[in-house]
Design a protein around this motif. Structure first.
Motif, PDB file in Angstrom:
ATOM      1  N   GLU A 104       7.633   2.200   7.357  1.00  0.00           N
ATOM      2  CA  GLU A 104       6.655   3.265   7.546  1.00  0.00           C
ATOM      3  C   GLU A 104       5.526   3.014   6.557  1.00  0.00           C
ATOM      4  OE1 GLU A 104       8.403   7.163   7.146  1.00  0.00           O
ATOM      5  OE2 GLU A 104       9.921   6.721   8.665  1.00  0.00           O
TER       6      GLU A 104
ATOM      7  N   GLN B 285      -2.275   0.058   8.166  1.00  0.00           N
ATOM      8  CA  GLN B 285      -1.456  -0.592   9.192  1.00  0.00           C
ATOM      9  C   GLN B 285      -1.669  -2.097   9.293  1.00  0.00           C
ATOM     10  OE1 GLN B 285      -2.441   1.584  12.747  1.00  0.00           O
ATOM     11  NE2 GLN B 285      -3.842   0.001  13.447  1.00  0.00           N
ATOM     12  N   ARG B 286      -2.811  -2.610   8.848  1.00  0.00           N
ATOM     13  CA  ARG B 286      -3.018  -4.064   8.878  1.00  0.00           C
ATOM     14  C   ARG B 286      -1.980  -4.786   8.027  1.00  0.00           C
ATOM     15  NH1 ARG B 286      -8.882  -5.100   7.363  1.00  0.00           N
ATOM     16  NH2 ARG B 286      -8.134  -7.238   7.259  1.00  0.00           N
TER      17      ARG B 286
ATOM     18  N   ASP C  30       1.151   4.313   5.892  1.00  0.00           N
ATOM     19  CA  ASP C  30       0.023   5.135   6.296  1.00  0.00           C
ATOM     20  C   ASP C  30      -0.805   4.375   7.338  1.00  0.00           C
ATOM     21  OD1 ASP C  30      -2.924   6.063   6.022  1.00  0.00           O
ATOM     22  OD2 ASP C  30      -1.785   7.618   4.934  1.00  0.00           O
ATOM     23  N   ASP C  31      -1.293   5.100   8.353  1.00  0.00           N
ATOM     24  CA  ASP C  31      -2.086   4.470   9.411  1.00  0.00           C
ATOM     25  C   ASP C  31      -3.279   3.687   8.863  1.00  0.00           C
ATOM     26  OD1 ASP C  31      -0.388   5.453  11.340  1.00  0.00           O
ATOM     27  OD2 ASP C  31      -1.656   7.178  11.847  1.00  0.00           O
ATOM     28  N   LYS C  32      -3.839   4.125   7.756  1.00  0.00           N
ATOM     29  CA  LYS C  32      -4.998   3.446   7.166  1.00  0.00           C
ATOM     30  C   LYS C  32      -4.633   2.054   6.642  1.00  0.00           C
ATOM     31  CE  LYS C  32      -6.939   7.820   5.713  1.00  0.00           C
ATOM     32  NZ  LYS C  32      -6.547   8.837   4.759  1.00  0.00           N
TER      33      LYS C  32
ATOM     34  N   ALA D 184       1.112  -3.990   7.769  1.00  0.00           N
ATOM     35  CA  ALA D 184       2.346  -4.052   8.557  1.00  0.00           C
ATOM     36  C   ALA D 184       2.343  -5.248   9.507  1.00  0.00           C
ATOM     37  CB  ALA D 184       2.545  -2.759   9.336  1.00  0.00           C
ATOM     38  N   SER D 185       1.170  -5.660   9.954  1.00  0.00           N
ATOM     39  CA  SER D 185       1.099  -6.790  10.888  1.00  0.00           C
ATOM     40  C   SER D 185       1.536  -8.100  10.231  1.00  0.00           C
ATOM     41  CB  SER D 185      -0.318  -6.930  11.450  1.00  0.00           C
ATOM     42  OG  SER D 185      -1.212  -7.320  10.429  1.00  0.00           O
TER      43      SER D 185
ATOM     44  N   MET E 203       2.373   5.327  10.364  1.00  0.00           N
ATOM     45  CA  MET E 203       2.785   4.331  11.327  1.00  0.00           C
ATOM     46  C   MET E 203       4.226   3.936  11.022  1.00  0.00           C
ATOM     47  SD  MET E 203       1.212   0.543  11.849  1.00  0.00           S
ATOM     48  CE  MET E 203       1.930  -0.549  13.037  1.00  0.00           C
ATOM     49  N   HIS E 204       5.029   3.864  12.051  1.00  0.00           N
ATOM     50  CA  HIS E 204       6.429   3.467  11.929  1.00  0.00           C
ATOM     51  C   HIS E 204       6.640   2.262  12.838  1.00  0.00           C
ATOM     52  CE1 HIS E 204      10.790   3.933  11.473  1.00  0.00           C
ATOM     53  NE2 HIS E 204      10.865   3.643  12.759  1.00  0.00           N
ATOM     54  N   GLY E 205       7.415   1.301  12.381  1.00  0.00           N
ATOM     55  CA  GLY E 205       7.682   0.137  13.202  1.00  0.00           C
ATOM     56  C   GLY E 205       9.002  -0.520  12.849  1.00  0.00           C
TER      57      GLY E 205
END
Length: 159
Positions: A123, A129-130, A125-127, A132-133, A1-3
């Motif tokens: 960036e 991603q919480r 890992d998608d696993k 990142a929020s 995940m990138h943001g």
């Protein structure tokens, strides 16, 4: 995940004066003087404030996580007044972020004020991603506000 997250802060000081503080090591000195209780202490590991400079930030007692971070200055662009840093150890890297890059861009608003644009790119890992929020630019915004006030109060009076 990138943001990416970004926020603008208006500072009532000319852009050139703000850039003089943000471009090198002076910002770390302001943190050490005024924000130790909130942000911790900053020490230079290597460098003179240009690209390749590495800083270690030791967070205040009680801060969750590993207690410190190291970042490297990856870009200092005087033409567009942009400074980028990348976390290389500790901090968000220690909790799973593959990339945590922050930047300050100083944008002239008028002769007596500017905009400090704070941006975080990441960036993870998608696993995870919480995690990142929970990212925010609040600390960087506070730093821009405090630095602006410090510059305004401590600059040489002009005629």
């Amino acid at each position: 995940m990138h943001g990416q997250i970004s926020q603008d802060v208006v500072v009532e000081v000319p852009a050139a004066e703000v850039w003089d503080v943000f471009r090198g090591l002076e910002l770390g000195n302001i943190i050490n003087k005024l924000l130790q209780d909130v942000m911790g202490t900053v020490e230079v590991v290597q460098g003179d404030g240009g690209p390749g400079t590495i800083l270690k930030v030791t967070f205040p007692p009680g801060t969750p996580g590993v207690g410190y971070m190291k970042e490297i200055f990856t870009k200092v662009d005087d033409e567009i007044r942009l400074k980028e840093t990348e976390m290389i150890e500790g901090g968000y890297k220690a909790i799973g972020f593959d990339l945590y890059r922050s930047s300050f861009q100083i944008i002239e608003k008028d002769g007596e004020s500017c905009i400090v644009r704070t941006t975080v790119e990441y960036e993870i890992d998608d696993k995870l991603q919480r995690r990142a929020s929970k990212l925010t630019t609040k600390t960087m915004e506070m730093l821009a506000e405090v630095a602006g006030k410090y510059i305004k109060e401590n600059r040489c009076p002009t005629k």
